[in-house]
Motif scaffolding. Structure first.
Motif, PDB file in Angstrom:
ATOM      1  N   THR A   1       0.866  -1.174   0.000  1.00 13.41           N
ATOM      2  CA  THR A   1       0.000   0.000   0.000  1.00 13.41           C
ATOM      3  C   THR A   1       0.908   1.231   0.000  1.00 13.41           C
TER       4      THR A   1
ATOM      5  N   ASP B   1      -1.775  -2.165  -3.921  1.00 17.11           N
ATOM      6  CA  ASP B   1      -3.105  -2.558  -3.458  1.00 17.11           C
ATOM      7  C   ASP B   1      -4.004  -1.353  -3.218  1.00 17.11           C
ATOM      8  N   CYS B   2      -3.420  -0.281  -2.691  1.00 16.64           N
ATOM      9  CA  CYS B   2      -4.181   0.940  -2.423  1.00 16.64           C
ATOM     10  C   CYS B   2      -3.219   2.122  -2.461  1.00 16.64           C
TER      11      CYS B   2
ATOM     12  N   HIS C   1      -2.939   6.128  -1.460  1.00 13.32           N
ATOM     13  CA  HIS C   1      -3.473   7.290  -0.749  1.00 13.32           C
ATOM     14  C   HIS C   1      -2.735   8.532  -1.245  1.00 13.32           C
TER      15      HIS C   1
ATOM     16  N   ALA D   1      -0.572   4.114   5.024  1.00 11.60           N
ATOM     17  CA  ALA D   1      -0.007   3.146   4.087  1.00 11.60           C
ATOM     18  C   ALA D   1       1.296   2.556   4.626  1.00 11.60           C
TER      19      ALA D   1
END
Length: 336
Positions: free
Chosen positions: A141, A165-166, A168, A206
């Motif tokens: 992340t 995955d993600c 921010h 993250a």
């Protein structure tokens, strides 16, 4: 044979000859060389042209960054700087750069090329390869401060190396971050979350947090960062507060001497609070290991790849090699 002739390459030609996978591969190769001792990379030499507010007042700087790459048997120099003031008023990008490649046997200049594009893509690739070395896993992340050109290059490089995955994102102008989200949707296959300007701590949730801004005041405070987080402060100034640096469990850099004199560590080193003894390892050393950094999931880690000429020279040599194969560029005889 080219003899004394030098191959000249403009930015559009450089861009057409190299892709992110090439850059990631070459940055990895160069980190290995730094770990093995087959790369020579003296600390960069900086010329202050008003960046710090001193004379001459041109609001800029230039860095000379020489290197020799043993595995490629090539030497070179990147001459790079950043300027605001008159350059900004003229509508020119902040970064300006040229790269010169040298035959180390004869001292002849193989090529002179624009270096701004290479500077941008290799900076992102340094983060991507560092993540690989630190974690030794294929997904992470990512938290990002900044949504400009360098942020775009970095996300693309990281996505080429590991699955995000993600993501921010925080930016001091939220509309810029929203546009960034749209632009990166094709690159990041995980979720992209834009944090409001008031939620400045958001990206710190993250695993990996990267700052890519020109901020001269800290953006990240110690109390926002939990164990298991790796912070990459990539700006030229200090984007994280003193407490975060002083309380970090481990500090990893690309070039120890250089990392102490620019960027996140500069002020504390000048004050005698951070020294070479506080550096726990280098990315070159980690590149040679098959396992990631011990206890990375339980500690706060600072990773500072401040940028080395070796990366630029390695990528530039690949551009030069491909240009010769494709018949791109123009030769010029400086000697006559």
């Amino acid at each position: 044979m080219e003899g004394n002739r030098t191959l000249l390459l403009k930015q559009s030609e450089v861009e057409s000859l190299i892709d992110l996978s090439d850059v990631n591969r070459l940055v990895d190769l160069t980190f290995h060389g730094m770990g093995e001792g087959t790369v020579k990379n003296p600390p960069k030499v900086s010329l202050d042209l008003g960046e710090t507010g001193n004379w001459p007042h041109y609001e800029g700087f230039m860095n000379a960054m020489p290197a020799y790459i043993g595995s490629l048997d090539v030497a070179g120099l990147k001459w790079v700087g950043g300027f605001e003031g008159e350059r900004e008023a003229a509508g020119l990008p902040y970064i300006t750069a040229m790269i010169l490649l040298v035959n180390p046997h004869l001292g002849t200049f193989l090529s002179v090329m624009d270096g701004a594009y290479i500077s941008n893509v290799r900076t992102g690739a340094q983060v991507a390869q560092a993540i690989r070395y630190l974690f030794r896993k294929d997904h992470i992340t990512l938290g990002l401060y900044g949504a400009g050109m360098q942020a775009r290059k970095t996300v693309r490089a990281v996505a080429d190396a590991v699955h995000i995955d993600c993501l921010h994102v925080w930016n001091h102008r939220e509309e810029t971050a929203q546009q960034f989200k749209e632009d990166m949707a094709e690159v990041v296959h995980g979720e992209i979350i834009v944090h409001e300007v008031s939620d400045q701590a958001g990206p710190c949730q993250a695993e990996v947090v990267v700052t890519l801004t020109p901020a001269q005041e800290p953006l990240i405070r110690r109390e926002w960062v939990q164990p298991g987080t790796v912070i990459f402060p990539m700006g030229s100034y200090q984007e994280i507060d003193d407490a975060l640096i002083l309380e970090a469990d481990q500090i990893i850099v690309d070039h120890p001497e250089q990392a102490l004199h620019r960027g996140a560590l500069k002020k504390l080193h000048t004050n005698g609070q951070i020294t070479l003894d506080d550096i726990d390892g280098t990315l070159g050393e980690l590149s040679l290991k098959e396992t990631g950094l011990a206890n990375i999931d339980k500690q706060i880690t600072l990773c500072i790849p401040i940028g080395t000429g070796a990366m630029d020279v390695s990528v530039a040599y690949e551009v030069y090699r491909k240009a010769k194969e494709a018949g791109v560029g123009e030769y010029f005889d400086f000697v006559g």
